[in-house]
Design an enzyme around this catalytic site. Structure first.
Site, PDB file in Angstrom:
ATOM      1  N   HIS A 133       7.335  -1.790   2.085  1.00 46.14           N
ATOM      2  CA  HIS A 133       7.698  -1.765   0.662  1.00 46.14           C
ATOM      3  C   HIS A 133       9.188  -1.455   0.499  1.00 46.14           C
ATOM      4  O   HIS A 133       9.844  -2.007  -0.390  1.00 46.14           O
ATOM      5  CB  HIS A 133       6.880  -0.706  -0.088  1.00 46.14           C
ATOM      6  CG  HIS A 133       5.533  -1.163  -0.538  1.00 46.14           C
ATOM      7  ND1 HIS A 133       5.371  -2.107  -1.526  1.00 46.14           N
ATOM      8  CD2 HIS A 133       4.285  -0.798  -0.158  1.00 46.14           C
ATOM      9  CE1 HIS A 133       4.071  -2.307  -1.740  1.00 46.14           C
ATOM     10  NE2 HIS A 133       3.393  -1.535  -0.913  1.00 46.14           N
ATOM     11  N   ASP A 158       2.723   0.107   5.753  1.00 48.22           N
ATOM     12  CA  ASP A 158       2.873  -0.553   4.457  1.00 48.22           C
ATOM     13  C   ASP A 158       4.057  -0.003   3.669  1.00 48.22           C
ATOM     14  O   ASP A 158       4.859  -0.767   3.122  1.00 48.22           O
ATOM     15  CB  ASP A 158       1.573  -0.355   3.672  1.00 48.22           C
ATOM     16  CG  ASP A 158       1.699  -0.673   2.203  1.00 48.22           C
ATOM     17  OD1 ASP A 158       1.776  -1.863   1.864  1.00 48.22           O
ATOM     18  OD2 ASP A 158       1.703   0.279   1.381  1.00 48.22           O
ATOM     19  N   HIS A 184       3.581  -6.967  -2.030  1.00 48.76           N
ATOM     20  CA  HIS A 184       2.701  -7.579  -1.037  1.00 48.76           C
ATOM     21  C   HIS A 184       2.853  -9.095  -1.072  1.00 48.76           C
ATOM     22  O   HIS A 184       3.417  -9.653  -2.013  1.00 48.76           O
ATOM     23  CB  HIS A 184       1.241  -7.226  -1.340  1.00 48.76           C
ATOM     24  CG  HIS A 184       0.959  -5.766  -1.345  1.00 48.76           C
ATOM     25  ND1 HIS A 184      -0.227  -5.230  -1.817  1.00 48.76           N
ATOM     26  CD2 HIS A 184       1.702  -4.695  -0.952  1.00 48.76           C
ATOM     27  CE1 HIS A 184      -0.209  -3.924  -1.698  1.00 48.76           C
ATOM     28  NE2 HIS A 184       0.965  -3.570  -1.187  1.00 48.76           N
ATOM     29  N   ASP A 194      -5.310  -4.799   5.143  1.00 49.14           N
ATOM     30  CA  ASP A 194      -5.757  -5.136   3.798  1.00 49.14           C
ATOM     31  C   ASP A 194      -4.907  -6.260   3.207  1.00 49.14           C
ATOM     32  O   ASP A 194      -5.381  -7.047   2.393  1.00 49.14           O
ATOM     33  CB  ASP A 194      -5.727  -3.905   2.894  1.00 49.14           C
ATOM     34  CG  ASP A 194      -4.466  -3.066   3.069  1.00 49.14           C
ATOM     35  OD1 ASP A 194      -3.577  -3.439   3.872  1.00 49.14           O
ATOM     36  OD2 ASP A 194      -4.367  -2.011   2.404  1.00 49.14           O
ATOM     37  N   HIS A 195      -3.648  -6.367   3.669  1.00 41.51           N
ATOM     38  CA  HIS A 195      -2.705  -7.377   3.165  1.00 41.51           C
ATOM     39  C   HIS A 195      -1.430  -7.272   3.976  1.00 41.51           C
ATOM     40  O   HIS A 195      -1.268  -6.359   4.793  1.00 41.51           O
ATOM     41  CB  HIS A 195      -2.374  -7.130   1.681  1.00 41.51           C
ATOM     42  CG  HIS A 195      -1.915  -5.715   1.432  1.00 41.51           C
ATOM     43  ND1 HIS A 195      -0.655  -5.272   1.768  1.00 41.51           N
ATOM     44  CD2 HIS A 195      -2.565  -4.643   0.908  1.00 41.51           C
ATOM     45  CE1 HIS A 195      -0.550  -3.989   1.462  1.00 41.51           C
ATOM     46  NE2 HIS A 195      -1.692  -3.577   0.946  1.00 41.51           N
ATOM     47  N   THR A 247      -6.734   3.265   0.185  1.00 45.42           N
ATOM     48  CA  THR A 247      -7.627   2.873   1.282  1.00 45.42           C
ATOM     49  C   THR A 247      -8.695   3.923   1.568  1.00 45.42           C
ATOM     50  O   THR A 247      -9.891   3.606   1.531  1.00 45.42           O
ATOM     51  CB  THR A 247      -6.820   2.539   2.549  1.00 45.42           C
ATOM     52  OG1 THR A 247      -5.929   1.456   2.266  1.00 45.42           O
ATOM     53  CG2 THR A 247      -7.746   2.144   3.688  1.00 45.42           C
ATOM     54  N   GLU A 286      -6.574   4.908   9.321  1.00 49.07           N
ATOM     55  CA  GLU A 286      -5.576   4.030   8.702  1.00 49.07           C
ATOM     56  C   GLU A 286      -4.163   4.388   9.139  1.00 49.07           C
ATOM     57  O   GLU A 286      -3.738   5.551   9.024  1.00 49.07           O
ATOM     58  CB  GLU A 286      -5.646   4.106   7.175  1.00 49.07           C
ATOM     59  CG  GLU A 286      -4.668   3.120   6.514  1.00 49.07           C
ATOM     60  CD  GLU A 286      -4.524   3.294   5.016  1.00 49.07           C
ATOM     61  OE1 GLU A 286      -4.298   2.269   4.333  1.00 49.07           O
ATOM     62  OE2 GLU A 286      -4.621   4.435   4.516  1.00 49.07           O
ATOM     63  N   ASP A 320      -2.373  -0.857   7.288  1.00 52.83           N
ATOM     64  CA  ASP A 320      -1.992  -1.208   5.922  1.00 52.83           C
ATOM     65  C   ASP A 320      -0.654  -1.943   5.890  1.00 52.83           C
ATOM     66  O   ASP A 320       0.344  -1.469   6.418  1.00 52.83           O
ATOM     67  CB  ASP A 320      -1.911   0.065   5.071  1.00 52.83           C
ATOM     68  CG  ASP A 320      -1.991  -0.209   3.588  1.00 52.83           C
ATOM     69  OD1 ASP A 320      -1.381  -1.179   3.116  1.00 52.83           O
ATOM     70  OD2 ASP A 320      -2.684   0.552   2.885  1.00 52.83           O
ATOM     71  N   SER A 373      -3.989  -2.665  -2.128  1.00 54.84           N
ATOM     72  CA  SER A 373      -4.771  -1.936  -1.127  1.00 54.84           C
ATOM     73  C   SER A 373      -6.128  -1.506  -1.655  1.00 54.84           C
ATOM     74  O   SER A 373      -7.080  -1.384  -0.873  1.00 54.84           O
ATOM     75  CB  SER A 373      -3.991  -0.704  -0.648  1.00 54.84           C
ATOM     76  OG  SER A 373      -2.844  -1.089   0.071  1.00 54.84           O
TER      77      SER A 373
END
Length: 595
Positions: A364, A360, A511, A402-403, A215, A355, A101, A162
């Site tokens: 952030h 992620d 993102h 996912d990104h 997710t 995951e 992620d 996500s």
């Protein structure tokens, strides 16, 4: 409330149509038509897939692997058994879907450099002349299995979240940001995970986020908005028509959504005790590291492990006596699902989603050291999964993101002068605690009734110990010691302090819209070579397991049967933001000496 339709405002967002699994991957000609019962139809379709064997393997182009003359098409992209006059014996087929992620291309380069800097890839001082190239950086477990890239946009934005990203993997459908297992027009879409369970596959979810987070939720639940996590928890334990509980194993955090109102950890709005309900259903319920260590036999499945009230701890902060690591949970999940499959002669294999959730979240926060250690743990997990695939060639592993998160750049202009061409991994390597944990420690010390005699010395000492930053400017120190500052403000200021010194750039606390790397390993993985829409990953999962028709038929049934507990989006939903304060990045950078 209708789903966001950004394409009406910006027609560019409608350039590529929504990928429809029914059209993109045609169903086997002999598949049974879904009629009276979804489960009956799924059973019939499964029987057909076993009889047809390799003929059900479809390339992503939608062409059968077997050519018209009965021979294997060498251009189909997926290996298939030779044509035979008699039906081939059924063989086990396993899929491991791994999601990193928020892990973009720059994060891969960053992770490789930190893998090297921290000595995980060999002796970094062994050679500096460029040959044999070890000093220039090791090969990571992901580098060796790179096959392509994935486009990440959602149906509502060029920049996905996500929820929409995972729904693209699970349903092979584009949807709006915030959607969990539903289409852009807010209709439930069956997931490959659910279809696999109904077809007899053993199934599992292993994450370091809340198990109800976007997710994992997108694989075994259906809600119109990602924040309906209490509803998601209920569905994950079986409150779903036609499907029931689709996971044999769930490991992660998020206990707060499973305990009743009144429990000190709970954020539920009712008195349902989902952990007690799970036990009544026969699930093995795990809440501690000791519980996890005792989960050693597939006879203990189904099992639910929720080891923390919220997300599991960052790797930098994790107490191994209290929480298992991602690699621990992944290896245990593989062992349990494999053993359960072997013990059940009717099971065609297993599906496990793993995951690296908190890669992620560190991005952030723009927290480089924490981001690095989450990536390194993901590398360890990839290596363990690859070893499993080597031992079990009936298994394919796919890994993608996912990104991208944070808009990470391995460069930062820190003065008005023409910049030096460098960034400093050694600065990041000194970090010993996440900025979230360090900010919490500072908050606690400053808020104590007695209060520190010298807040400036206390903060400077904590930052030096946990971040390795010993040269805080007077402005940075005053900002961190200001009692009016919120925890998130301190967290971001600490992240900026280390990023400026390491000369790492971040463009957002959210993102970005870049393509992400696509990795695959094992039988059939050649089909993923090249650049793909993220929905193509979902189509590959369906076709590899012979479940394309199952997913399509189950989607039709779910759209008739599911009644959403929350039938609309929340009144204010400008995004699932993690920021508790307005961004003041430029001011914080200036305090750190960045012009």
């Amino acid at each position: 409330m209708a789903a966001p339709n950004t394409s009406e405002r910006d027609p560019l967002l409608a350039v590529s149509p929504v990928v429809d699994a029914e059209r993109a991957l045609p169903a086997p000609k002999s598949s049974a038509k879904f009629n009276a019962s979804a489960k009956t139809a799924i059973a019939l379709l499964t029987a057909v897939s076993v009889v047809l064997g390799g003929g059900l393997l479809l390339a992503l182009t939608g062409h059968d692997v077997l050519g018209r003359d009965g021979r294997v098409d060498p251009h189909a992209g997926i290996h298939a058994p030779p044509a035979s006059t008699s039906p081939p014996a059924a063989r086990k087929r396993n899929v491991i879907m791994m999601v990193s992620d928020g892990f973009g291309p720059a994060s891969e380069t960053f992770g490789r450099t930190m893998f090297h800097e921290l000595g995980r890839g060999g002796d970094k001082d062994s050679n500096r002349d460029g040959a044999p190239a070890d000093w220039w950086g090791p090969t990571t477990p992901l580098d060796e299995i790179l096959v392509g890239t994935s486009r990440t946009r959602s149906s509502s934005s060029w920049v996905t979240d996500s929820a929409a990203g995972a729904t693209a993997f699970s349903c092979a459908r584009k949807s709006y940001n915030g959607a969990i297992g539903v289409t852009a027009d807010q209709q439930p879409c069956a997931t490959v995970f659910e279809a696999a369970k109904l077809a007899g596959y053993k199934t599992g979810l292993v994450v370091t986020s809340r198990i109800t987070h976007a997710t994992p939720a997108s694989f075994n639940s259906h809600v119109l908005w990602r924040d309906y996590e209490n509803d998601i928890a209920e569905q994950q334990l079986g409150d779903l028509p036609l499907i029931g509980r689709s996971a044999d194993l769930m490991l992660g955090g998020g206990r707060r959504h499973f305990v009743p109102l009144g429990h000190p950890e709970s954020i539920r709005e009712d008195e349902r005790d989902l952990l007690a309900e799970a036990k009544q259903q026969g699930l093995t319920v795990l809440t501690t590291r000791a519980d996890f260590d005792a989960l050693t036999s597939s006879t203990q499945l189904p099992a639910l492990g929720v080891f923390t009230p919220d997300h599991m701890s960052y790797e930098l902060d994790r107490d191994p006596a209290k929480e298992p690591a991602l690699v621990d949970m992944a290896v245990r999940g593989l062992e349990l699902l494999r053993n359960a499959t072997d013990a059940d002669p009717t099971s065609p294999g297993f599906f496990l989603m793993i995951e690296g959730s908190r890669i992620d979240m560190a991005a952030h926060s723009n927290d480089p050291g924490t981001h690095a250690h989450e990536i390194l743990m993901y590398y360890r997990t990839i290596a363990a999964v690859r070893a499993f695939v080597d031992r079990h060639p009936d298994t394919v592993m796919v890994s993608t993101s996912d990104h991208e998160t944070g808009g990470l750049a391995l460069a930062r202009q820190v003065s008005a002068k023409y910049p030096e061409y460098l960034w400093k991994p050694d600065v990041v390597a000194r970090q010993r605690k996440s900025t979230v944990a360090l900010a919490a420690a500072i908050n606690s010390e400053l808020a104590s009734p007695a209060g520190p005699k010298s807040p400036e010395k206390l903060v400077a000492d904590l930052v030096a110990r946990d971040l390795g930053v010993t040269d805080l400017t007077p402005d940075e120190l005053a900002y961190l010691c200001d009692p009016a500052r919120l925890g998130t403000e301190r967290e971001y200021a600490l992240a900026t302090a280390i990023s400026v010194r390491a000369q790492l750039g971040w463009s957002t606390h959210g993102h970005s819209g870049v393509d992400v790397n696509l990795y695959a390993y094992g039988r059939g993985s050649e089909a993923l070579r090249g650049n793909h829409e993220n929905t193509d990953v979902g189509l590959f999962l369906q076709s590899h397991l012979g479940l394309s028709a199952n997913v399509a038929s189950l989607s039709t049934a779910l759209q008739r049967e599911i009644k959403f507990k929350h039938p609309g989006l929340p009144p204010e939903h400008d995004g699932p933001g993690l920021m508790g304060v307005e961004s003041d990045e430029h001011a914080r950078a200036a305090m750190a000496g960045h012009y």
